[in-house]
Design a protein around this motif. Structure first.
Motif, PDB file in Angstrom:
ATOM      1  N   LEU A   1       0.819  -1.222   0.202  1.00  0.00           N
ATOM      2  CA  LEU A   1       0.042   0.019   0.220  1.00  0.00           C
ATOM      3  C   LEU A   1       0.788   1.123   0.003  1.00  0.00           C
ATOM      4  CD1 LEU A   1      -2.362  -1.235   2.860  1.00  0.00           C
ATOM      5  CD2 LEU A   1      -3.023  -0.785   0.374  1.00  0.00           C
ATOM      6  N   ALA A   2       0.390   2.275  -0.801  1.00  0.00           N
ATOM      7  CA  ALA A   2       1.243   3.467  -0.801  1.00  0.00           C
ATOM      8  C   ALA A   2       1.408   4.047   0.403  1.00  0.00           C
ATOM      9  CB  ALA A   2       0.543   4.381  -1.858  1.00  0.00           C
ATOM     10  N   GLU A   3       0.337   4.192   1.156  1.00  0.00           N
ATOM     11  CA  GLU A   3       0.340   5.153   2.422  1.00  0.00           C
ATOM     12  C   GLU A   3       1.243   4.807   3.564  1.00  0.00           C
ATOM     13  OE1 GLU A   3      -1.139   8.185   2.726  1.00  0.00           O
ATOM     14  OE2 GLU A   3      -0.618   8.547   4.685  1.00  0.00           O
ATOM     15  N   PRO A   4       1.142   3.353   3.852  1.00  0.00           N
ATOM     16  CA  PRO A   4       2.345   2.922   4.898  1.00  0.00           C
ATOM     17  C   PRO A   4       3.493   3.023   4.376  1.00  0.00           C
ATOM     18  CG  PRO A   4       0.562   1.134   4.598  1.00  0.00           C
ATOM     19  CD  PRO A   4       0.194   2.385   3.349  1.00  0.00           C
ATOM     20  N   VAL A   5       4.022   2.988   3.185  1.00  0.00           N
ATOM     21  CA  VAL A   5       5.200   3.116   2.564  1.00  0.00           C
ATOM     22  C   VAL A   5       5.764   4.486   2.747  1.00  0.00           C
ATOM     23  CG1 VAL A   5       6.543   2.920   0.698  1.00  0.00           C
ATOM     24  CG2 VAL A   5       5.282   1.066   1.077  1.00  0.00           C
ATOM     25  N   ILE A   6       4.937   5.306   2.556  1.00  0.00           N
ATOM     26  CA  ILE A   6       5.110   6.926   2.362  1.00  0.00           C
ATOM     27  C   ILE A   6       5.601   7.175   3.958  1.00  0.00           C
ATOM     28  CG2 ILE A   6       4.121   9.133   2.278  1.00  0.00           C
ATOM     29  CD1 ILE A   6       4.933   8.132  -0.416  1.00  0.00           C
ATOM     30  N   GLN A   7       4.530   6.753   4.824  1.00  0.00           N
ATOM     31  CA  GLN A   7       4.751   7.118   6.302  1.00  0.00           C
ATOM     32  C   GLN A   7       5.907   6.718   6.862  1.00  0.00           C
ATOM     33  OE1 GLN A   7       1.229   6.642   8.642  1.00  0.00           O
ATOM     34  NE2 GLN A   7      -0.071   7.853   7.469  1.00  0.00           N
ATOM     35  N   ALA A   8       6.177   5.484   6.507  1.00  0.00           N
ATOM     36  CA  ALA A   8       7.459   4.836   7.049  1.00  0.00           C
ATOM     37  C   ALA A   8       8.712   5.384   6.521  1.00  0.00           C
ATOM     38  CB  ALA A   8       7.529   3.542   6.828  1.00  0.00           C
ATOM     39  N   VAL A   9       8.773   5.968   5.371  1.00  0.00           N
ATOM     40  CA  VAL A   9       9.929   6.430   4.621  1.00  0.00           C
ATOM     41  C   VAL A   9       9.834   7.723   5.264  1.00  0.00           C
ATOM     42  CG1 VAL A   9      10.937   7.402   2.424  1.00  0.00           C
ATOM     43  CG2 VAL A   9       9.785   5.306   2.420  1.00  0.00           C
ATOM     44  N   GLU A  10       8.680   8.651   5.357  1.00  0.00           N
ATOM     45  CA  GLU A  10       8.954  10.023   6.148  1.00  0.00           C
ATOM     46  C   GLU A  10       9.548   9.840   7.577  1.00  0.00           C
ATOM     47  OE1 GLU A  10       5.076  11.674   5.268  1.00  0.00           O
ATOM     48  OE2 GLU A  10       5.736  12.269   3.121  1.00  0.00           O
ATOM     49  N   ALA A  11       8.951   8.872   8.421  1.00  0.00           N
ATOM     50  CA  ALA A  11       9.636   8.544   9.623  1.00  0.00           C
ATOM     51  C   ALA A  11      10.902   8.368   9.486  1.00  0.00           C
ATOM     52  CB  ALA A  11       8.987   7.590  10.218  1.00  0.00           C
ATOM     53  N   ALA A  12      11.325   7.549   8.500  1.00  0.00           N
ATOM     54  CA  ALA A  12      12.821   7.278   8.597  1.00  0.00           C
ATOM     55  C   ALA A  12      13.798   8.613   7.905  1.00  0.00           C
ATOM     56  CB  ALA A  12      13.150   6.201   7.524  1.00  0.00           C
ATOM     57  N   ARG A  13      13.330   9.320   7.389  1.00  0.00           N
ATOM     58  CA  ARG A  13      13.981  10.499   6.731  1.00  0.00           C
ATOM     59  C   ARG A  13      13.978  11.586   7.711  1.00  0.00           C
ATOM     60  NH1 ARG A  13      14.043  11.538   0.758  1.00  0.00           N
ATOM     61  NH2 ARG A  13      14.023  13.736   1.157  1.00  0.00           N
ATOM     62  N   ALA A  14      13.008  11.613   8.650  1.00  0.00           N
ATOM     63  CA  ALA A  14      13.104  12.551   9.927  1.00  0.00           C
ATOM     64  C   ALA A  14      14.149  12.597  10.573  1.00  0.00           C
ATOM     65  CB  ALA A  14      11.873  12.408  10.607  1.00  0.00           C
ATOM     66  N   GLY A  15      14.875  11.360  10.598  1.00  0.00           N
ATOM     67  CA  GLY A  15      16.144  11.150  11.437  1.00  0.00           C
ATOM     68  C   GLY A  15      17.529  11.522  10.729  1.00  0.00           C
ATOM     69  N   HIS A  16      17.363  12.114   9.550  1.00  0.00           N
ATOM     70  CA  HIS A  16      18.553  12.482   8.742  1.00  0.00           C
ATOM     71  C   HIS A  16      18.480  14.004   8.516  1.00  0.00           C
ATOM     72  CE1 HIS A  16      19.662   8.259   7.404  1.00  0.00           C
ATOM     73  NE2 HIS A  16      18.756   7.929   8.112  1.00  0.00           N
ATOM     74  N   GLY A  17      19.668  14.383   7.851  1.00  0.00           N
ATOM     75  CA  GLY A  17      19.657  15.902   7.446  1.00  0.00           C
ATOM     76  C   GLY A  17      18.784  16.112   6.044  1.00  0.00           C
ATOM     77  N   PRO A  18      18.828  17.317   5.718  1.00  0.00           N
ATOM     78  CA  PRO A  18      17.920  17.566   4.501  1.00  0.00           C
ATOM     79  C   PRO A  18      18.348  16.844   3.394  1.00  0.00           C
ATOM     80  CG  PRO A  18      19.201  19.604   5.408  1.00  0.00           C
ATOM     81  CD  PRO A  18      19.552  18.475   6.383  1.00  0.00           C
ATOM     82  N   ALA A  19      19.567  16.517   3.204  1.00  0.00           N
ATOM     83  CA  ALA A  19      20.404  16.198   1.775  1.00  0.00           C
ATOM     84  C   ALA A  19      20.154  14.762   1.718  1.00  0.00           C
ATOM     85  CB  ALA A  19      21.643  16.538   1.686  1.00  0.00           C
ATOM     86  N   VAL A  20      19.399  13.812   2.806  1.00  0.00           N
ATOM     87  CA  VAL A  20      19.131  12.568   2.739  1.00  0.00           C
ATOM     88  C   VAL A  20      18.978  12.080   1.531  1.00  0.00           C
ATOM     89  CG1 VAL A  20      16.929  12.792   3.692  1.00  0.00           C
ATOM     90  CG2 VAL A  20      18.009  10.538   4.013  1.00  0.00           C
ATOM     91  N   ARG A  21      19.305  10.620   0.962  1.00  0.00           N
ATOM     92  CA  ARG A  21      18.961  10.157  -0.191  1.00  0.00           C
ATOM     93  C   ARG A  21      18.117   9.206  -0.170  1.00  0.00           C
ATOM     94  NH1 ARG A  21      24.266   9.998  -3.786  1.00  0.00           N
ATOM     95  NH2 ARG A  21      22.690   9.046  -5.445  1.00  0.00           N
TER      96      ARG A  21
END
Ligand code: 9D3
Length: 236
Positions: A63-83
């Motif tokens: 499902l798109a929504e859980p994937v997006i939310q998990a990735v956003e949670a992951a990205r929140a632990g990184h700086g702005p240039a996270v790939r």
């Protein structure tokens, strides 16, 4: 190096992260790996993360929504240039140059492990991730690919490898861009098979010349594609 891994199977990574070269990097604080459990972002009481494909066909689609939310949670632990990378058979083939980029990525990177038939395309449209593949063979999910990529990158982080070995000496990133030469250890004669005499002379120039000739011959025989480009010199 700071990596986050979005996966349905975070427990799969635990033993790997605490052993071998990678474990050393983690213990030494040189490598940080955050595991993000996709299941925690699933929908409803059953934490559903997948469903049947529109249009029919075998298997399930994430499902798109859980994937997006998990990735956003992951990205929140990184700086702005996270790939952000989605691992899939449709990706650009991973290689040593990519490993070097990841090892040096200032704000780290997120790896998204797919499962089943794939991820709802709209999640990819929204995330605009880079896509990486390990090559032209079929895995049952992205987790083993993520382990391979993390391993390849982490060992390039300064201090993760011991002084005994240097990443510079490896195939694909060695000074010549060739496959490795053969290796031998004791005994010098074993089951009637002798170590090449060039290696027993103690003549370092002769040994280096023999190894380079072996590396060239092997590369020509096994991986002629690596010879297509100009052979790299030490100065490159
Ligand atoms: C048998 C399913 N295939 C139907 C044509 C498509 C397919 C979907 C999902 C094939 C493999 C996968 C799972 N693979 C990965 O997540 C994966 C992968 C791979 O299979 N090969 C090489 N690199 C990678 S990176 C992630």
């Amino acid at each position: 190096m700071h990596a986050s891994i979005v996966t349905l199977f975070p427990e799969l990574f635990e033993p790997f992260l605490h052993q071998t070269v990678l474990g050393r990097g983690v213990e030494a604080g040189l490598v940080q790996i955050d595991l993000v459990a996709l299941r925690e972002f699933g929908e409803g009481r059953h934490r559903q993360v997948d469903d049947r494909p529109f249009g029919g066909g075998p298997g399930m689609v994430l499902l798109a929504e859980p994937v997006i939310q998990a990735v956003e949670a992951a990205r929140a632990g990184h700086g702005p240039a996270v790939r952000t990378f989605v691992l899939s058979p449709q990706g650009r083939p991973f290689d040593q140059a990519c490993a070097e980029e990841l090892a040096a990525a200032e704000d780290g990177f997120v790896l998204v492990c797919g499962r089943y038939e794939g991820i709802d395309e709209r999640a990819l449209e929204v995330l605009q991730p880079e896509e990486l593949s390990l090559g032209d063979f079929v895995l049952s999910g992205g987790e083993t690919a993520a382990l391979a990529i993390i391993d390849a990158a982490a060992r390039l982080v300064p201090g993760v490898l011991g002084h005994a070995r240097s990443p510079k000496e490896d195939s694909f990133s060695n000074e010549h861009g060739l496959l490795d030469h053969p290796h031998y250890t004791r005994p010098a004669s074993w089951r009637g098979l002798d170590v090449p005499e060039e290696l027993l002379t103690g003549n370092h120039a002769a040994i280096a010349a023999w190894r380079l000739a072996q590396a060239r011959a092997r590369t020509a025989a096994r991986r002629p594609d690596l010879l297509d480009g100009p052979e790299r010199s030490k100065e490159d």
